[in-house]
Design an enzyme around this catalytic site. Structure first.
Site, PDB file in Angstrom:
ATOM      1  N   GLU A   1     -55.359 -20.490  43.600  1.00 18.47           N
ATOM      2  CA  GLU A   1     -54.686 -18.964  43.115  1.00 18.47           C
ATOM      3  C   GLU A   1     -54.763 -18.234  44.898  1.00 18.47           C
ATOM      4  O   GLU A   1     -53.804 -18.129  45.727  1.00 18.47           O
ATOM      5  CB  GLU A   1     -54.452 -18.338  41.879  1.00 18.47           C
TER       6      GLU A   1
ATOM      7  N   GLU B   1     -62.512 -12.380  35.138  1.00 16.60           N
ATOM      8  CA  GLU B   1     -61.114 -12.062  34.400  1.00 16.60           C
ATOM      9  C   GLU B   1     -60.713 -11.925  32.782  1.00 16.60           C
ATOM     10  O   GLU B   1     -59.923 -11.087  32.496  1.00 16.60           O
ATOM     11  CB  GLU B   1     -60.340 -13.881  35.043  1.00 16.60           C
TER      12      GLU B   1
END
Length: 745
Positions: free
Chosen positions: A351, A630
């Site tokens: 990502e 996260e």
């Protein structure tokens, strides 16, 4: 100088990263060389050398911009490398980088183009003023290099047997070097860097080396970092050393599942001599490395090289609670790891994109820790370019590569989205507040106004923003693991609150810049949205729709309520009901401690910050985290990795609480943009006995420290530089004006 240069590419595809080469013969009869400058850019990432020596300290240049609109270049002083040498060799190695490598979570590559290229100009000035310019053109050659494969996600393969001294010496061009071809390229997209380039920052030695349960050699560097390994080794020619990277361990082995399909593996093929390996055309997010193939009779001697953009540290913080200090260090390391050329969500999996929502809320913390004027100013330039090309829409990520890839089945159609698109307003405003430079507002003004005007077209007839997709309070800890947008907070409440904040900031910006008609327009629209918010979402007794921590937090902090007493009490009740564990997602978490503080519930804010059970800021710290996660539970209490598909261990967004720590524990906040007037307002609590904070501003360094005595007395020391005035505000005491100098209270 680059206007006369041509973008060149190998005439045929090579079996490795191409190495471009030319020989520079100095013009004669003009005296000595007084200055030589190499200006260079590339389609892909490049590494330029003269006579085999690097021309600069940068790596991974020219980084990642919205290549359709901007391609950055760097200029290097190469006088020392050229002066006194009648004949020099300039070589440029070009790797895939962001231009041709894999990008995004859908598996795409070569999204911008399938041809690597380099464009360069070397300007040489002599004693008599004569100028000689050498540019990339059809006379250059290109050949195979020792880099067999390179990808930012998957890693790099280097074959030391392919290295040749002929590459870098005059009249030594290998016979297998081939012609180049000139690409059709618009030199008008070339632009200098606004911010700083990427470079090596420090090296980290191994903390521990051991054998895993399956017999694999593992290295722990003690810190989750971003970069690569560097080492010199001697072993049998043709033998291969393989190094895999990961952030965590699971069951005693490398925990690679969070990487998804990013291979994060470097391969090094030995020549039989002493080989120096450093894979500079990739990067990894890791704390642990798994090494296989290391020569049995050679001691392991490696170091981790930390890589990120060259940012100057400006702010610091420390206090009497070591867990809070570790949390703060984790925020710093996540900033470093994700500020690699642009602000990314994460640096390890497939990502590594410039998600707008993350930096929208984290920018105040970043602007305290580092001087990010150029870094974020450069990124905002790309945001504005992408936005202009999308009719005012601020994409989810900048640069916007998602537009080139098929969307996942459940992915929304792109349109303006609260918090994410609001980065167009919130980030420039943060830079204005931090540095007092009005030019950033002027530069981004068209982008800021385009965003709020586009969202105006998305409002429902009732005047709220509730009719389009929203990420909402993303990653609410109570949301389903596979549906992070399904938060407790009503998405319309979150979006409308965010829009109101953007409108008020744009209205103030318009007034600052003298756009009076715009200021009146946005002020009036903000007033209507505020009324609509109350009408649609606030009951007569003060209850905000969905009655959860995030909606009260945003209504309080963003100024949507005339009276915050009920909202503050209700917020404190909900926080207590949660056992002081975090119950907010991306939207509410950065602001909840502020909402509690301004409504008189400082003790609740401290209890929330200091809670150690999951979900909390300190739970990851108790689990050994060295960066911000996260998810609150990226690692479960039993040491296993969260089973979700989206689990990063280096993700700065939830570290936005550092901003509150700087202002409320440390006590430093701007009263005027750029800190020409500063608030000194520490609010001790949570059992802390001391804290200190320091911030280097454009005027000089501001320092605040405080400590409590056994009898509860508070002592505060303040140092202000020349040109700065302060207002000391202590709980229960009248405010005190402070001049430059050192003061004790």
């Amino acid at each position: 100088m680059l206007h006369t240069a041509r973008m060149i590419s190998p005439a045929v595809e090579l079996g490795s990263a191409p190495l471009f080469r030319t020989e520079i013969t100095l013009d004669t009869g003009h005296g000595a060389v007084t200055r030589a400058t190499l200006t260079i850019s590339s389609l892909g990432v490049h590494e330029a050398r003269i006579g085999g020596r690097p021309v600069g300290e940068d790596v991974l240049s020219p980084g990642w911009t919205s290549y359709e609109h901007r391609l950055r270049y760097l200029s290097h002083d190469v006088t020392e490398l050229i002066a006194g040498k009648p004949l020099s060799v300039l070589t440029v190695l070009v790797g895939n980088g962001w231009y041709r490598g894999r990008l995004g979570f859908m598996g795409g590559s070569a999204l911008y183009g399938d041809r690597l290229g380099v464009i360069a100009a070397c300007e040489i000035t002599f004693t008599d003023g004569h100028r000689q310019v050498v540019v990339t053109d059809g006379t250059w050659t290109a050949g195979n290099s020792d880099v067999l494969a390179d990808d930012l996600y998957d890693g790099q393969t280097i074959d030391a047997r392919r290295r040749s001294g002929k590459w870098f010496v005059p009249d030594g061009e290998p016979e297998w070097f081939l012609p180049v071809r000139v690409l059709d390229f618009d030199n008008g997209v070339l632009t200098p860097y606004i911010g700083e380039w990427v470079s090596r920052q420090e090296s980290v030695p191994p903390r521990k080396v051991w054998e895993s349960p399956t017999g694999r050699m593992l290295i722990d560097f003690g810190q989750n970092l971003v970069g690569w390994l560097r080492f010199t080794v001697r072993g049998p020619a043709g033998s291969e050393i393989r190094i895999r990277h990961a952030e965590v361990l699971e069951d005693g082995e490398l925990g690679v599942r969070p990487l998804r399909d990013a291979q994060a593996t470097d391969r090094f093929i030995l020549s039989g001599g002493d080989d120096l390996f450093e894979p500079t055309m990739t990067f990894h997010g890791f704390r642990y490395a798994e090494v296989s193939g290391w020569p049995a009779d050679v001691p392991l001697d490696v170091e981790a090289v930390v890589v990120h953009s060259r940012l100057e540290r400006t702010g610091d913080f420390a206090c009497s609670d070591e867990l809070l200090n570790r949390l703060h260090r984790n925020v710093v390391w996540s900033t470093r790891g994700n500020f690699l050329d642009l602000p990314t969500d994460c640096p390890q999996r497939n990502e590594r994109l410039g998600w707008t929502g993350d930096i929208a809320v984290f920018a105040p913390s970043a602007a305290y820790l580092y001087d990010v004027r150029g870094f974020l100013g450069d990124w905002l330039t790309d945001l504005a370019a992408e936005q202009r090309a999308a009719d005012g829409l601020v994409p989810f990520v900048i640069p916007d590569v998602l537009k080139y890839q098929p969307a996942p089945p459940d992915f929304p159609d792109p349109d303006s989205t609260a918090f994410w698109s609001d980065a167009a307003v919130w980030v420039p405003w943060t830079l204005w507040q931090a540095y007092g430079d009005r030019s950033i507002l002027a530069k981004q003004y068209a982008s800021m106004t385009a965003h709020v005007r586009r969202v105006r077209t998305l409002l429902s007839p009732s005047g709220v923003w509730d009719g389009s997709f929203q990420f909402g309070d993303w990653l609410d800890p109570d949301a389903p693991a596979d549906a992070p947008a399904k938060a407790k907070a009503d998405p319309g409440v979150v979006a409308t609150a965010a829009y109101y904040r953007s409108l008020t900031l744009v209205a103030e910006t318009a007034a600052l810049l003298g756009h009076d008609a715009d200021a009146a327009e946005f002020t009036e629209l903000a007033a209507r949205v505020r009324i609509a918010f109350s009408s649609e979402y606030v009951d007569a007794d003060g209850t905000v729709r969905s009655d959860c921590t995030t909606v009260y937090t945003l209504a309080i902090v963003f100024g949507l309520l005339d009276d915050t007493s009920f909202a503050g009490r209700r917020l404190a009740e909900l926080v207590a009901d949660s056992g002081y564990r975090v119950s907010t997602g991306f939207a509410g978490t950065p602001y909840i401690t502020d909402a509690l503080t301004v409504t008189g519930h400082l003790d609740a804010a401290y209890r929330l910050l200091l809670e150690r059970e999951c979900p909390s800021w300190l739970y990851p710290v108790t689990m050994g985290a060295t960066t911000i996660w996260e998810r609150w539970d990226s690692m479960l209490p039993d040491g296993t990795i969260n089973p979700g598909e989206m689990t990063s261990f280096n993700h700065y967004a939830l570290g936005a609480v550092a901003d509150w720590m700087h202002r409320t524990i440390g006590g430093i906040a701007p009263l005027e943009p750029g800190y020409s007037r500063v608030s000194i307002a520490p609010r001790p609590g949570g059992g802390l006995t001391w804290a200190r904070a320091g911030l280097r501003t454009r005027h000089g360094r501001i320092e605040v420290s405080w400590r409590t005595g056994p009898d509860g007395d508070l002592a505060v020391d303040v140092t202000l530089p020349d040109g700065v005035t302060g207002v000391l505000s202590l709980d229960g005491r009248p405010e005190v004006e402070i001049s430059a100098g050192t003061h004790s209270f």
